[in-house]
Design a protein around this motif. Structure first.
Motif, PDB file in Angstrom:
ATOM      1  N   CYS A  63       7.980   1.626   1.566  1.00  9.58           N
ATOM      2  CA  CYS A  63       7.470   2.691   0.822  1.00  9.58           C
ATOM      3  C   CYS A  63       8.268   3.137  -0.671  1.00  9.58           C
ATOM      4  N   SER A 115       9.133  -3.049  -1.960  1.00  8.10           N
ATOM      5  CA  SER A 115       7.916  -2.163  -2.502  1.00  8.10           C
ATOM      6  C   SER A 115       7.929  -2.382  -4.153  1.00  8.10           C
ATOM      7  N   ASN A 125      -0.350   1.022  -9.771  1.00 10.70           N
ATOM      8  CA  ASN A 125      -0.643   0.230  -8.428  1.00 10.70           C
ATOM      9  C   ASN A 125       0.579   0.086  -7.628  1.00 10.70           C
ATOM     10  N   ARG A 126       0.547   0.483  -6.354  1.00 10.01           N
ATOM     11  CA  ARG A 126       1.668   0.367  -5.444  1.00 10.01           C
ATOM     12  C   ARG A 126       1.369  -0.720  -4.270  1.00 10.01           C
ATOM     13  N   PHE A 127       2.281  -1.483  -4.183  1.00 10.85           N
ATOM     14  CA  PHE A 127       2.102  -2.631  -3.148  1.00 10.85           C
ATOM     15  C   PHE A 127       3.480  -3.059  -2.482  1.00 10.85           C
ATOM     16  N   THR A 128       3.215  -3.714  -1.415  1.00 15.43           N
ATOM     17  CA  THR A 128       4.606  -4.208  -0.697  1.00 15.43           C
ATOM     18  C   THR A 128       4.247  -5.673  -0.352  1.00 15.43           C
ATOM     19  N   THR A 148      -5.035  -4.740 -11.347  1.00 13.82           N
ATOM     20  CA  THR A 148      -4.742  -5.779 -10.274  1.00 13.82           C
ATOM     21  C   THR A 148      -3.526  -6.441 -10.521  1.00 13.82           C
ATOM     22  N   ASP A 167       0.078  -5.517   0.825  1.00 10.31           N
ATOM     23  CA  ASP A 167      -0.016  -4.265   1.599  1.00 10.31           C
ATOM     24  C   ASP A 167      -0.115  -2.996   0.614  1.00 10.31           C
ATOM     25  N   ASP A 168      -0.627  -1.935   0.854  1.00  8.84           N
ATOM     26  CA  ASP A 168      -0.618  -0.842   0.147  1.00  8.84           C
ATOM     27  C   ASP A 168       1.152  -0.187   0.376  1.00  8.84           C
ATOM     28  N   SER A 169       1.622   0.405  -0.717  1.00  9.35           N
ATOM     29  CA  SER A 169       2.618   1.022  -0.658  1.00  9.35           C
ATOM     30  C   SER A 169       2.556   2.432  -0.879  1.00  9.35           C
ATOM     31  N   LYS A 170       2.941   3.357   0.299  1.00 11.49           N
ATOM     32  CA  LYS A 170       2.891   4.862  -0.003  1.00 11.49           C
ATOM     33  C   LYS A 170       4.019   5.527  -0.716  1.00 11.49           C
ATOM     34  N   ASN A 177       5.511  12.338  -5.433  1.00  8.04           N
ATOM     35  CA  ASN A 177       4.330  11.858  -6.158  1.00  8.04           C
ATOM     36  C   ASN A 177       4.105  12.994  -7.183  1.00  8.04           C
TER      37      ASN A 177
END
Length: 178
Positions: A63, A115, A125-128, A148, A167-170, A177
């Protein structure tokens, strides 16, 4: 015209600082002014980044929390932000670099999630993903008209390179936020 007492100005500034630190804005500012650094790690992988925007990394986390050790800016094409543009680890040569991008190479912890946040005008865009020890990766965050990113593992020996599922990263804390 009356002057404002110094004590009132001090009280206002202190209130503002408390309010900002409570809503996460201080960590967000830190996230633009701190360059990425590799925290202590027994196993690493290498990552080449291309981007037309800012890319930040949060090592050892699935995250986004810019307060974690090592979290910071990888690359940023605009001046005024922390960055580590144009660093090289001697990764295999590239065919071509996308036009309008900055590039750099980094060691990242392997065997645990990392992340990332990619942002540029109207794009966030957040990803891991979890890098494998000793592997080389290439992150392309040059979305141009869309927002993207793609990560691919580079070929080694007779093994072909392959795109990775991200994967999405929160946010680790919802308050970060805001």
């Amino acid at each position: 015209m009356k002057s404002v007492p110094l004590s009132l100005i001090t009280l206002f500034c202190a209130s503002l600082l408390v309010s900002l630190s409570g809503c996460g804005s201080i960590s967000n500012v830190r996230s633009f002014s701190t360059p990425y650094s590799l925290p202590a790690s027994d196993q690493t992988a290498r990552l080449r980044v291309f981007s037309d925007g800012m890319v930040r990394a949060i090592p050892k986390s699935a995250c986004v929390d810019f307060r974690l050790p090592g979290a910071g800016v990888l690359v940023a094409p605009r001046k005024g932000y922390a960055d580590r543009n144009n660093e090289s680890l001697g990764m295999p040569a590239i065919v071509s670099q996308p036009a309008g991008t900055v590039r750099s190479e980094f060691k990242i912890p392997a065997g645990e999630p990392v992340s990332f946040v990619y942002n540029r005008e109207r794009c966030y865009n957040r990803f891991t993903f979890v890098p494998q020890p000793g592997a080389d990766y290439e992150l392309d965050a040059s979305g141009y008209s869309n927002c993207t990113v793609s990560v691919r593992q580079l070929p080694t020996g007779s093994k072909p390179g392959k795109p990775l599922a991200l994967d999405d990263s929160k946010m680790c804390r919802l308050a970060d936020n805001y």
